[in-house]
Design an enzyme around this catalytic site. Structure first.
Site, PDB file in Angstrom:
ATOM      1  N   ASP A  26     111.854-101.838  -9.030  1.00 43.99           N
ATOM      2  CA  ASP A  26     112.255-100.711  -8.181  1.00 43.99           C
ATOM      3  C   ASP A  26     113.211 -99.764  -8.910  1.00 43.99           C
ATOM      4  OD1 ASP A  26     112.334 -99.206  -5.903  1.00 43.99           O
ATOM      5  OD2 ASP A  26     113.641-100.553  -4.790  1.00 43.99           O
ATOM      6  N   ASN A  74     102.177 -98.220  -0.454  1.00 43.69           N
ATOM      7  CA  ASN A  74     102.394 -97.129  -1.421  1.00 43.69           C
ATOM      8  C   ASN A  74     101.348 -96.014  -1.326  1.00 43.69           C
ATOM      9  OD1 ASN A  74     103.814 -99.182  -4.093  1.00 43.69           O
ATOM     10  ND2 ASN A  74     104.841 -97.994  -2.519  1.00 43.69           N
TER      11      ASN A  74
HETATM   12  C1  FPP Z   1     109.146 -98.480  -7.570  1.00 39.79           C
HETATM   13  O1  FPP Z   1     110.006 -97.414  -7.914  1.00 39.79           O
HETATM   14  C2  FPP Z   1     108.040 -98.531  -8.476  1.00 39.79           C
HETATM   15  C3  FPP Z   1     106.721 -98.424  -8.150  1.00 39.79           C
HETATM   16  C4  FPP Z   1     106.226 -98.235  -6.778  1.00 39.79           C
HETATM   17  C5  FPP Z   1     105.694 -98.470  -9.165  1.00 39.79           C
HETATM   18  C6  FPP Z   1     105.868 -99.541 -10.184  1.00 39.79           C
HETATM   19  C7  FPP Z   1     105.065 -99.169 -11.324  1.00 39.79           C
HETATM   20  C8  FPP Z   1     105.458 -99.270 -12.604  1.00 39.79           C
HETATM   21  C9  FPP Z   1     106.727 -99.868 -13.077  1.00 39.79           C
HETATM   22  C10 FPP Z   1     104.524 -98.750 -13.594  1.00 39.79           C
HETATM   23  C11 FPP Z   1     103.961 -99.774 -14.464  1.00 39.79           C
HETATM   24  C12 FPP Z   1     103.058-100.751 -13.870  1.00 39.79           C
HETATM   25  C13 FPP Z   1     101.939-101.151 -14.472  1.00 39.79           C
HETATM   26  C14 FPP Z   1     101.224-102.341 -13.989  1.00 39.79           C
HETATM   27  C15 FPP Z   1     101.392-100.436 -15.619  1.00 39.79           C
HETATM   28  P1  FPP Z   1     110.177 -96.227  -6.893  1.00 39.79           P
HETATM   29  O2  FPP Z   1     109.218 -95.172  -7.252  1.00 39.79           O
HETATM   30  O3  FPP Z   1     110.070 -96.744  -5.496  1.00 39.79           O
HETATM   31  O4  FPP Z   1     111.635 -95.780  -7.204  1.00 39.79           O
HETATM   32  P2  FPP Z   1     112.680 -95.194  -6.151  1.00 39.79           P
HETATM   33  O5  FPP Z   1     112.920 -96.290  -5.141  1.00 39.79           O
HETATM   34  O6  FPP Z   1     113.882 -94.909  -6.993  1.00 39.79           O
HETATM   35  O7  FPP Z   1     112.069 -93.981  -5.547  1.00 39.79           O
END
Ligand code: FPP
Length: 248
Positions: A26, A74
């Site tokens: 996250d 998501n």
């Molecule tokens: C959460 O951060 C992250 C995600 C929903 C996506 C996770 C994906 C990756 C780390 C990319 C790599 C994965 C693979 C398998 C290649 P957020 O966007 O919710 O962050 P925030 O809470 O700060 O908005």
């Protein structure tokens, strides 16, 4: 082969290692926004972190690592961000699959994945097939995954078996249930890590994490390092796990 930082790995007592670590990656968006960047830049940075953590897991000979890449919720994100993430998953598999294979990683996908584009589904299948006989780290990518959704799908599979007369309702046990989960054959989650200061489970591995130890950090996912991953494993080694038994 991926090289290992022996000094770093030596901090972990091999006898007190978790078998299965799950990570809620996250804080990509927040990492980007404080730097005046687009959220997509945070996800791109997050891929680099993932690569480093997988490498560390391989060098530690961890049995299973599960990461939360995309939840069933998501899809509610802006279409541009969803699209970007889908491309990121494709690029990642395209670029990394051979190197993962050379490092004996066995990749698996948890979740539905049938709503992904046919091209991404094909790449997922190719990657899974390529690594299916590998005996190293079981690397599970939870994509279009939700713990409640997995439990419902599992219940449906069992209900079909009951309906066909193959199974009686009384025969359904925790073991029978686990054998139908996306993680069938893998150990339960021992340690769940969540980055970026949120203290929630967010529908991740609800069944498998029944007795998991939790480790939270304020660090955002793009800034999370192998050193901090090792900190979590060392801390896990100090926990007194009782699985419901009394403390004394
Ligand atoms: C959460 O951060 C992250 C995600 C929903 C996506 C996770 C994906 C990756 C780390 C990319 C790599 C994965 C693979 C398998 C290649 P957020 O966007 O919710 O962050 P925030 O809470 O700060 O908005």
């Amino acid at each position: 082969m991926w090289e290992s930082d022996g000094g770093l790995l030596a901090r972990v007592d091999k006898n007190k290692m978790p078998r299965h670590v799950a990570i809620i990656m996250d804080g990509n968006g927040r990492w980007a926004s404080v730097r005046g960047l687009l959220r997509s830049a945070g996800h791109t940075a997050g891929v680099k972190t993932l690569k480093n953590i997988l490498k560390t897991a391989v060098n530690l000979k961890l049995e299973a690592l599960t990461v939360y890449a995309f939840s069933t919720e998501n899809w509610k994100r802006p279409p541009g961000e969803v699209d970007f993430l889908m491309h990121l998953f494709s690029d990642y598999l395209e670029r990394e699959k051979l190197e993962m294979h050379e490092n004996n990683v066995r990749i698996k996908f948890l979740g539905r994945t049938e709503d992904f584009s046919p091209a991404l589904q094909k790449l997922i299948q190719e990657s899974v097939d390529l690594m299916k006989n590998n005996t190293g780290v079981k690397f599970n990518v939870a994509a279009d995954y939700g713990g409640q959704d997995e439990i419902i799908r599992t219940t449906q599979k069992l209900a079909r078996r009951v309906q066909s007369g193959e199974l009686s309702p009384e025969e359904i046990s925790a073991q029978i249930f686990e054998n139908e989960l996306d993680t069938a054959g893998q150990p339960p989650v021992d340690l769940m890590i969540r980055t970026s200061g949120e203290l929630r489970v967010s529908n991740f591995l609800l069944w498998q994490a029944a007795y998991a130890e939790f480790w939270f950090t304020e660090t955002t996912w793009p800034e999370f390092t192998p050193e901090e991953f090792i900190d979590a494993l060392v801390d896990f080694g100090k926990r007194n796990r009782r699985f419901g038994a009394s403390a004394v």
